[in-house]
Scaffold this motif. Sequence first.
Motif, mmCIF file in Angstrom:
data_model
loop_
_atom_site.group_PDB
_atom_site.id
_atom_site.type_symbol
_atom_site.label_atom_id
_atom_site.label_comp_id
_atom_site.label_asym_id
_atom_site.label_seq_id
_atom_site.Cartn_x
_atom_site.Cartn_y
_atom_site.Cartn_z
ATOM 1 N N GLN A 197 -1.167 10.615 -13.584
ATOM 2 C CA GLN A 197 -2.226 10.487 -12.574
ATOM 3 C C GLN A 197 -3.134 9.285 -12.889
ATOM 4 O O GLN A 197 -3.503 8.524 -11.993
ATOM 5 C CB GLN A 197 -3.066 11.766 -12.505
ATOM 6 N N PHE A 198 -3.473 9.127 -14.150
ATOM 7 C CA PHE A 198 -4.295 7.979 -14.542
ATOM 8 C C PHE A 198 -3.526 6.668 -14.351
ATOM 9 O O PHE A 198 -4.098 5.659 -13.926
ATOM 10 C CB PHE A 198 -4.776 8.106 -15.990
ATOM 11 N N LEU A 199 -2.249 6.682 -14.645
ATOM 12 C CA LEU A 199 -1.419 5.506 -14.423
ATOM 13 C C LEU A 199 -1.357 5.157 -12.936
ATOM 14 O O LEU A 199 -1.385 3.982 -12.567
ATOM 15 C CB LEU A 199 -0.011 5.736 -14.977
ATOM 16 N N LEU A 200 -1.300 6.179 -12.082
ATOM 17 C CA LEU A 200 -1.281 5.934 -10.636
ATOM 18 C C LEU A 200 -2.553 5.243 -10.150
ATOM 19 O O LEU A 200 -2.506 4.437 -9.225
ATOM 20 C CB LEU A 200 -1.079 7.237 -9.873
ATOM 21 N N ALA A 250 -3.855 -2.147 -8.732
ATOM 22 C CA ALA A 250 -3.050 -3.369 -8.849
ATOM 23 C C ALA A 250 -2.347 -3.714 -7.540
ATOM 24 O O ALA A 250 -2.065 -4.887 -7.281
ATOM 25 C CB ALA A 250 -2.026 -3.215 -9.971
ATOM 26 N N LEU A 251 -2.059 -2.739 -6.712
ATOM 27 C CA LEU A 251 -1.415 -2.993 -5.421
ATOM 28 C C LEU A 251 -2.435 -3.221 -4.306
ATOM 29 O O LEU A 251 -2.171 -3.973 -3.360
ATOM 30 C CB LEU A 251 -0.503 -1.826 -5.045
ATOM 31 N N THR A 252 -3.596 -2.593 -4.404
ATOM 32 C CA THR A 252 -4.596 -2.709 -3.349
ATOM 33 C C THR A 252 -5.281 -4.077 -3.346
ATOM 34 O O THR A 252 -5.583 -4.615 -2.279
ATOM 35 C CB THR A 252 -5.652 -1.592 -3.492
ATOM 36 N N VAL A 253 -5.520 -4.639 -4.508
ATOM 37 C CA VAL A 253 -6.207 -5.939 -4.571
ATOM 38 C C VAL A 253 -5.409 -7.031 -3.854
ATOM 39 O O VAL A 253 -5.951 -7.714 -2.973
ATOM 40 C CB VAL A 253 -6.540 -6.326 -6.027
ATOM 41 N N PRO A 254 -4.116 -7.237 -4.162
ATOM 42 C CA PRO A 254 -3.394 -8.267 -3.403
ATOM 43 C C PRO A 254 -3.239 -7.902 -1.921
ATOM 44 O O PRO A 254 -3.261 -8.790 -1.066
ATOM 45 C CB PRO A 254 -2.034 -8.365 -4.088
ATOM 46 N N LEU A 283 0.803 -1.219 0.000
ATOM 47 C CA LEU A 283 0.000 0.000 0.000
ATOM 48 C C LEU A 283 0.840 1.275 0.000
ATOM 49 O O LEU A 283 0.360 2.335 -0.405
ATOM 50 C CB LEU A 283 -0.949 -0.001 1.193
ATOM 51 N N ALA A 284 2.079 1.190 0.442
ATOM 52 C CA ALA A 284 2.933 2.384 0.553
ATOM 53 C C ALA A 284 3.095 3.141 -0.769
ATOM 54 O O ALA A 284 2.928 4.364 -0.793
ATOM 55 C CB ALA A 284 4.282 2.014 1.147
ATOM 56 N N PRO A 285 3.406 2.475 -1.884
ATOM 57 C CA PRO A 285 3.543 3.238 -3.141
ATOM 58 C C PRO A 285 2.251 3.942 -3.559
ATOM 59 O O PRO A 285 2.297 5.041 -4.118
ATOM 60 C CB PRO A 285 3.937 2.189 -4.177
#
Length: 92
Positions: free
Chosen positions: A44-47, A53-57, A14-16
């Motif tokens: 911003q859209f890429l973020l 992609a990071l929150t789901v796992p 979650l940090a990134p």
Amino acid sequence: MASNRRWILVAALLAPAVVLPLWVPLYDREDPTFAGFPFYYWFQFLLIVVAVALTVPAYLLATRADRDARLRHGLPAEPDGTGLSRDGGEAR
């Protein structure tokens, strides 16, 4: 101990998603452009995609860690959602 490692991994995932949007000098520019959009906008859209992609796992790991902790403490794997204790039916 394995549960602590899972929570550390959740925080690392979650940090990134938290730090990158706050690090404005990273994306405070117009070049390079993509499809006519300045870097600021398409980054911003890429973020958003990266955060998802990071929150789901992270969510899946956190749910698994919570489930294992509940079982270790003799609680049901999933809370029943009522907020009532198991012994007398009184609210906690």
